[in-house]
Motif scaffolding. Structure first.
Motif, PDB file in Angstrom:
ATOM      1  N   ALA A  53       0.850  -1.195   0.000  1.00  0.00           N
ATOM      2  CA  ALA A  53       0.000   0.000   0.000  1.00  0.00           C
ATOM      3  C   ALA A  53       0.882   1.241   0.000  1.00  0.00           C
ATOM      4  N   TYR A  54       0.348   2.337  -0.526  1.00  0.00           N
ATOM      5  CA  TYR A  54       1.072   3.602  -0.481  1.00  0.00           C
ATOM      6  C   TYR A  54       0.078   4.755  -0.509  1.00  0.00           C
ATOM      7  N   SER A  55       0.512   5.890   0.032  1.00  0.00           N
ATOM      8  CA  SER A  55      -0.384   7.035   0.175  1.00  0.00           C
ATOM      9  C   SER A  55       0.416   8.326   0.148  1.00  0.00           C
ATOM     10  N   PHE A  56      -0.224   9.395  -0.381  1.00  0.00           N
ATOM     11  CA  PHE A  56       0.399  10.710  -0.471  1.00  0.00           C
ATOM     12  C   PHE A  56      -0.624  11.773  -0.080  1.00  0.00           C
ATOM     13  N   GLY A  57      -0.149  12.855   0.515  1.00  0.00           N
ATOM     14  CA  GLY A  57      -1.037  13.945   0.877  1.00  0.00           C
ATOM     15  C   GLY A  57      -0.351  15.282   0.738  1.00  0.00           C
ATOM     16  N   ILE A  58      -1.142  16.316   0.449  1.00  0.00           N
ATOM     17  CA  ILE A  58      -0.640  17.689   0.382  1.00  0.00           C
ATOM     18  C   ILE A  58      -1.700  18.612   0.959  1.00  0.00           C
ATOM     19  N   ASP A  59      -1.253  19.535   1.809  1.00  0.00           N
ATOM     20  CA  ASP A  59      -2.174  20.436   2.499  1.00  0.00           C
ATOM     21  C   ASP A  59      -1.624  21.856   2.482  1.00  0.00           C
ATOM     22  N   TYR A  60      -2.509  22.790   2.197  1.00  0.00           N
ATOM     23  CA  TYR A  60      -2.154  24.213   2.276  1.00  0.00           C
ATOM     24  C   TYR A  60      -3.152  24.854   3.231  1.00  0.00           C
ATOM     25  N   ASP A  61      -2.679  25.193   4.417  1.00  0.00           N
ATOM     26  CA  ASP A  61      -3.552  25.633   5.505  1.00  0.00           C
ATOM     27  C   ASP A  61      -3.257  27.081   5.869  1.00  0.00           C
TER      28      ASP A  61
END
Length: 360
Positions: free
Chosen positions: A200-208
């Motif tokens: 499994a693999y996962s990626f995330g990006i957040d601009y807060d």
């Protein structure tokens, strides 16, 4: 004498460790009464728990290693308030250890949340998250999706409820730079000669920012039950929230696909939170879920409302309601809001709940 010495040595080491680190015991409990309009053709009223939030207990620790570096860990389990029984393994919710740096970010290893939950629920909703019930998260007439797991084959199909974690995983999260942060993780299959099978693999990006956030995530999880571990369930999504007057509005799009069968579900959700006086908050949301032809073109509309009243910093009471209308294939388009109950015998299902929640 050796036993006495060993005991004294362990006590000394424990005292030294305690002096250099902090360990926090925490948890939350939720219990209430739920009425469901149609559970397999019958109206039902039950005392159930873990609906507005899961019932959790945990330990988290942080040790200052100097130079802006820290050793960190988290152990977290889930249980049923109604019976006191464990829900799964003792620390089945989270179990990880790692290194944290003010400058370089955090690297952890263990059983942990991936970014469909962390970016698209935890970060995206932010101050709204305490008022979002599990009934507001994904469930509907899509049992044929083929996602392995407990309850039904489509519960939390886009993983935004955090019901599934990524085992045997290594995860990196960057520090926030001007509000921008990124993350990536990889879950090992731990199979001999099968590095890419059941991984499994996962990626995330957040601009807060103070008045808004923009968040996106991608997760691929391969299951032994899908094409012998060579295929699985792929999810991606994008969303955000924005401050409006004294409250918040939020938007989310997710896409879920079984990479072996081609079964696909698209979801669009819009919601918002508004304070009603100093101690009360109202959260409302509408979502539209649409399956492709592999899923008989089943679709569902759902509306959720939660009214929460704060009694103290750690305790609140609430009332919530949900309604789902499903349509499509006459045999499989059955409304299904709450995974702990059953599907409706028709295309409509309504839920009413009153409950109490406590944090410690």
């Amino acid at each position: 004498m050796k036993k006495v010495f060993a005991g004294a040595l362990c006590a000394a080491l424990a005292s030294a460790a305690h002096a250099q680190s902090s360990v926090t015991l925490y948890g939350m409990l939720d219990a209430g009464i739920t009425t469901l309009s149609n559970d397999g053709g019958h109206r039902t009223t039950v005392m159930d728990t873990g609906v507005l939030v899961p019932n959790l207990f945990g330990l988290k620790g942080r040790e200052d290693l100097g130079g802006g570096w820290y050793a960190v860990f988290n152990l977290e389990g889930q249980f049923e308030v109604g019976t006191g029984a464990l829900d799964g393994n003792l620390f089945g919710r989270q179990a990880w250890v790692g290194i944290d740096s003010d400058r370089y970010g955090t690297l952890t290893a263990g059983n942990q949340y991936e970014f469909m939950f962390m970016s698209l629920s935890y970060n995206r909703l932010g101050p709204e998250l305490p008022y979002v019930s599990l009934t507001n998260l994904r469930q509907g007439p899509f049992d044929a999706l083929g996602k392995p797991g407990p309850f039904s084959g489509d519960f939390d199909f886009d993983r935004t409820a955090g019901a599934s974690r990524m085992a045997n995983s290594v995860k990196y999260e960057s520090p926030s730079i001007g509000g921008l942060s990124v993350g990536a993780m990889y879950g090992f299959s731990n199979l001999a000669g099968g590095f890419s099978n059941q991984n499994a693999y996962s990626f995330g990006i957040d601009y807060d920012q103070k008045a808004y956030s923009i968040d996106a995530a991608y997760t691929m999880t391969k299951y032994a039950e899908i094409n012998n571990g060579a295929d699985g369930i792929r999810n991606f999504g994008v969303g955000g929230r924005v401050a409006i007057l004294s409250g918040w509005a939020d938007l989310l799009y997710t896409n879920t696909r079984n990479t072996f069968t081609g079964a696909t579900i698209n979801v669009i959700e819009v919601g918002g939170t508004v304070p009603v006086g100093q101690a009360m908050h109202l959260y409302t949301a509408y979502q539209y879920m649409k399956g492709n032809d592999v899923l008989e073109n089943n679709r569902a509309h759902q509306v959720n409302v939660t009214l929460d009243y704060t009694l103290s910093k750690r305790t609140d009471i609430y009332a919530s309601a949900a309604w789902q209308h499903a349509s499509g294939d006459g045999d499989t388009a059955k409304a299904w809001i709450l995974f702990t109950a059953g599907p409706s015998s028709s295309g409509n299902q309504a839920l009413l709940r009153v409950g109490m929640r406590h944090f410690f």
